[in-house]
Design an enzyme around this catalytic site. Structure first.
Site, PDB file in Angstrom:
ATOM      1  N   HIS A  90      -9.306   2.693  -1.682  1.00 26.20           N
ATOM      2  CA  HIS A  90      -7.868   2.509  -1.447  1.00 26.20           C
ATOM      3  C   HIS A  90      -7.243   1.963  -2.725  1.00 26.20           C
ATOM      4  O   HIS A  90      -7.530   0.850  -3.145  1.00 26.20           O
ATOM      5  CB  HIS A  90      -7.698   1.528  -0.286  1.00 26.20           C
TER       6      HIS A  90
ATOM      7  N   HIS B 247      -3.257   8.183   5.846  1.00 25.94           N
ATOM      8  CA  HIS B 247      -3.375   6.884   5.155  1.00 25.94           C
ATOM      9  C   HIS B 247      -4.849   6.487   5.175  1.00 25.94           C
ATOM     10  O   HIS B 247      -5.403   6.136   4.144  1.00 25.94           O
ATOM     11  CB  HIS B 247      -2.486   5.853   5.842  1.00 25.94           C
TER      12      HIS B 247
ATOM     13  N   CYS C 284       0.792  -1.229   0.000  1.00 25.97           N
ATOM     14  CA  CYS C 284       0.000   0.000   0.000  1.00 25.97           C
ATOM     15  C   CYS C 284       0.824   1.278   0.000  1.00 25.97           C
ATOM     16  O   CYS C 284       0.304   2.347  -0.326  1.00 25.97           O
ATOM     17  CB  CYS C 284      -0.930   0.021   1.206  1.00 25.97           C
TER      18      CYS C 284
END
Length: 922
Positions: A391, A351, A216
């Site tokens: 995401h 995040h 990620c």
């Protein structure tokens, strides 16, 4: 030692210093060296270009900003072009082979399509390429154009490429098709290293090139590595970012088994309802330079990266469990490297995936490191772009970074979505945080700069944090005394259709940005783009006129656009006496610095030979024409003017294959060809002009027979010509005496004697030009007189004749129309030099309109959806069994031998393996 100064540090002076003074000098030099090293180590990195493809139609930075500021939720149901959601969906997370979510953030572009021809990639290779590689090519090209960096000028440059990438769904789609789909392009098309390497290969870049997989945090780590590489001088410019596409259901199934996904496919970051993240896809690229280089290059600086840091969770409570201590450490280290205090940060792009475990950990981290340093009246603002479209996994960090760049530019914080009730495990007040749920002005205290942090925490445990600062206030470009009254805009593509679309984009841009200067538009378009075969050039004095001409071109049914395949040959034709007039080239002299510089230089060189200065003859205050009618003045004036015009053309990259001239014009041609120097050329024509003044009639244009007066002048001139140093022509020179290509004869004084006597072979000379393949003829002179004379010898089309000046039109109007013709005929123009010394700056303009076609492996799922919907109608002995449960389905799949199955002959699905249909039977 107070007040101690070292006045002399030369080698001789050092010898005279005392040991104490030498020691002080050594310390001073060492400190200066350390200061330079420290500045390089911590120099801010300028973001000068952006490119993106994000869900919700955010296919460029402007549309991305509109999505953000309008608070758009771009989540949608899984498109049928990806996979049949009804086949794979099951609300029960325990169901094997199923996913419990139906939605995600998907691009609105057809990912099976690509402009392979634009990148010179064969159709066969394109089919085998992971669409993520294709997306990277397009978005990187757009980032370069967005920055005003011409991609074709980067070949051989120390430009780095840093790409975050960790998923390859395309290879998963190909696996069921078996080994028959493997070809020579399969490997290069589906490995991560080539995703980065192909960019450097196609653009010809020689800087560090690497793919980064930290899950990620991949793309933010890539940007951090690019910044480090720039500071270490490994590269001068860098492309950095990441990409993620969801083409196969497998990744979503895997995340479903981890219970990582939100049931509704949305990141409800910091909300009490947060139940996991929604998957998204996209691509983002930034173009980076060291700040000092960006300033020196007059780049359009969008924002600065002050510094950053990367670390790892280490041995935490679980492989994929966030580690708050590691998060605090990476943010603190990022601030330290950026030389920024916590209270200076006014916004954090978190995040923020929207997990019930991760969100509280991140908030406590932010509070401990940053938020508690803020006052209650001005808490730290926090948001997450993941609330807009999910995401993006390896591309998540670059999406966050580009969001912050745009927010800094517009000085607004976009709304954070899906926050109805703050997670009960999160205390915003206690941590000094606030979450803007509406479009919020980004205000800071007077004298303070807007600074923001961007975080990305990888599932792998690798964390990254970057500190961004708003772009420095650009220095006001000092106005110059030179201002063009007209401007030239060039557009080019690889097809006529694309050219019309590009013109349409520019027309829309001008309409949407009415205050943008025509200087900036033309400068950026001309210097910041690669130039292709299909070309359009527009001359205008204002953006309104520019827009009108673009509209007219777009409306043309069959525009007269002929693609330029190769560089055509060009000839310079220098005009003789009779074409002069008072004030010739005056507008250029007032507005073109190089032209002015050359004429001024000629004026100085002619002072010993002329009673009156050249400039006073060319541009007399009272408009007197007496001196210009005198060959003693008209010939050196013509020479100087034509030489200055030739120098101007050549500075713009218009180099002749052949040169030719008549009378005094041949002297200019010879000078340009290197037969003699400018000084000698001016001296020769000055003496020649004085002698020619003795003739009763000096007509150098018509081919007339020599008379005794001319012979006498020639004999007097020869000893003067003998004093000159001659060289062989370095450009093909067509002799006006023979009409053929000149050889060694022009290096003799006798030739220039004969040139005064012989009739000029105009028709033969023109014929020679065409025999040598010159299709473009630029007349270098104050008036296009040779065109009319040539018509009496040739009735057929003689190619393209282009004037430099015309007494009946403004200088720039004639020059720019000729330059536009040369450009559209395929000539490469030095646009940097063309724009040199004028006031302008790079801006973000519309990018290339790619023409995408479908390139997809036959049988791969995105193309097979209609076949899947028709699967119930298919009959085959192997498919007679009905699959009543998921377990039976899995067993059936494992029993099938792909290679033994025949292909269905129904025309709608011909060529697709039967297994791709069989496993989805209800």
């Amino acid at each position: 030692m107070a007040g101690f100064e070292i006045m002399n540090t030369s080698s001789q002076g050092i010898e005279q210093l005392s040991p104490l003074q030498r020691a002080a000098l050594a310390i001073k030099e060492m400190q200066a060296k350390l200061d330079r090293i420290e500045r390089k180590k911590n120099e801010p990195i300028a973001i000068i270009g952006l490119g993106c493809r994000f869900p919700g139609g955010a296919n460029d930075p402007d549309s991305f900003w509109q999505l953000l500021r309008n608070g758009v939720d771009a989540t949608q149901e899984v498109p049928s072009s990806r996979w049949n959601i009804d086949t794979y969906y099951d609300p029960n997370p325990e169901t094997p082979g199923k996913m419990y979510v139906r939605q995600g953030g998907f691009l609105d572009i057809a990912v099976d399509k690509f402009d392979a021809q634009f990148f010179n990639i064969s159709p066969r290779e394109a089919i085998s390429m992971d669409p993520q590689q294709r997306l990277l090519l397009e978005v990187s090209w757009e980032a370069l154009e967005n920055a005003g960096q011409s991609p074709d000028k980067l070949a051989g440059s120390r430009t780095g490429v840093f790409i975050g990438i960790c998923n390859n769904d395309y290879s998963q789609l190909l696996q069921p098709l078996g080994s028959r789909t493997i070809d020579l392009y399969t490997a290069t098309g589906n490995v991560f290293s080539v995703a980065a390497g192909r960019l450097s290969y196609i653009l010809g870049l020689n800087g560090p090139t690497l793919a980064v997989d930290t899950s990620c945090s991949s793309s933010l780590v890539s940007v951090h590595l690019a910044c480090q590489s720039l500071r270490l001088q490994e590269c001068r410019m860098a492309l950095a970012g990441g990409v993620n596409l969801m083409l196969s259901p497998h990744g979503t199934i895997a995340m479903s088994k981890m219970r990582a996904l939100a049931v509704d496919g949305r990141c409800k970051t910091f909300d009490a309802a947060a139940d996991g993240y929604g998957r998204g896809e996209g691509c983002g690229i930034v173009l980076l330079k060291r700040l000092s280089d960006a300033i020196a290059d007059h780049d359009n600086i969008l924002a600065l990266i002050r510094g950053g840091a990367v670390n790892h969770d280490g041995h935490s409570s679980g492989l994929t469990v966030p580690n708050g201590l590691a998060q605090r450490a990476v943010i603190r280290e990022g601030l330290e490297n950026a030389k920024v205090e916590p209270e200076q940060i006014s916004y954090i792009e978190a995040h923020g995936t929207g997990t019930s475990l991760g969100d509280p950990i991140e908030v406590r981290t932010l509070g401990a490191v940053l938020g508690k340093k803020h006052s209650e009246k001005q808490p730290l603002m926090v948001g997450s772009v993941k609330t807009n479209f999910g995401h993006l996994e390896p591309a998540a960090g670059i999406a966050s970074l580009i969001k912050v760049v745009l927010a800094l530019k517009h000085r607004e914080i976009p709304p954070h979505l899906h926050l109805k009730q703050v997670n009960p495990h999160i205390s915003l007040e206690e941590n000094g945080l606030t979450i803007p749920t509406e479009l919020t002005p980004w205000s800071v205290a007077e004298g303070q700069k807007r600074l923001a942090g961007v975080s990305a925490f990888g599932m792998s445990g690798t964390n990254a944090h970057l500190v961004l600062e708003e772009a420095p206030i650009s220095e006001v470009v000092q106005s110059t005394e030179f201002q063009r009254p007209l401007h030239l805009l060039t557009l080019s593509t690889k097809s006529e259709t694309a050219l019309k679309e590009l013109a349409h984009r520019f027309e829309n841009y001008i309409a949407a940005h009415p205050s943008e200067s025509i200087e900036n538009i033309c400068f950026t378009a001309n210097t910041g783009r690669s130039h292709f075969a299909y070309r359009l050039a527009v001359v205008a004095e204002s953006t309104i006129q520019l827009q009108q001409q673009l509209v007219a071109f777009i409306a043309t049914q069959k525009p007269d656009i002929v693609p330029s395949i190769s560089q055509p040959k060009i000839a310079f034709l220098f005009t003789g006496q009779g074409s002069q007039y008072v004030g010739m080239g005056r507008q250029l002299y007032d507005t073109q610095p190089l032209f002015r510089q050359v004429l001024d230089h000629c004026d100085q060189l002619l002072r010993p030979y002329l009673k009156h200065s050249l400039l006073s003859i060319l541009y007399p205050e009272m408009g007197a024409t007496l001196y210009l009618d005198n060959t003693a003045y008209s010939q050196p004036a013509l020479f100087a003017l034509e030489y200055a015009l030739a120098q101007l053309w050549q500075s713009w990259g218009i180099e002749p294959t052949l040169v030719m001239g008549f009378g005094v014009g041949e002297y200019v041609a010879a000078c340009i060809a290197g037969v003699f120097s400018l000084e000698d050329g001016l001296r020769l024509v000055s003496e020649r002009g004085k002698l020619m003044q003795l003739l009763p009639l000096a007509n150098e244009i018509l081919e007339v027979n020599a008379d005794e007066a001319r012979i006498s002048v020639a004999e007097t001139f020869e000893p003067i010509a003998a004093q000159v140093t001659y060289s062989s022509p370095n450009i093909g020179l067509v002799s006006s005496v023979t009409g053929q290509l000149a050889a060694g004869e022009v290096e003799q004084a006798g030739y220039w004697r004969q040139q005064l006597i012989e009739a000029f072979k105009l028709s033969t000379s023109i014929q020679t030009l065409y025999e040598q393949g010159c299709e473009l003829l630029v007349e270098i002179g104050p008036n296009p007189s040779l065109v009319e004379q040539t018509k009496q010898y040739f009735s057929q089309d003689l190619g393209t004749w282009l004037p430099s000046l015309d007494k009946t039109h403004d200088d720039w109007q004639v020059l720019l129309h000729s330059l536009s013709n040369l450009y559209m005929k395929g000539l490469d123009v030095n646009w940097i030099e063309f724009e040199h010394n004028y006031q302008h700056q790079r801006i973000s303009l519309p990018t290339y309109p790619f023409e995408r076609k479908q390139y997809w492996m036959k049988g791969a799922e995105p193309i097979a959806q209609e076949a899947l919907r028709l699967s119930k109608k298919i009959t085959h002995p192997l498919l007679s069994r009905r699959l009543h449960s998921p377990l039976q389905q899995i067993q059936f799949e494992s029993e099938l031998n792909l290679n033994s199955l025949p292909l269905v002959k129904d025309h709608r699905i011909e060529g697709m393996p039967v297994m791709n249909i069989a496993v989805y039977l209800e």
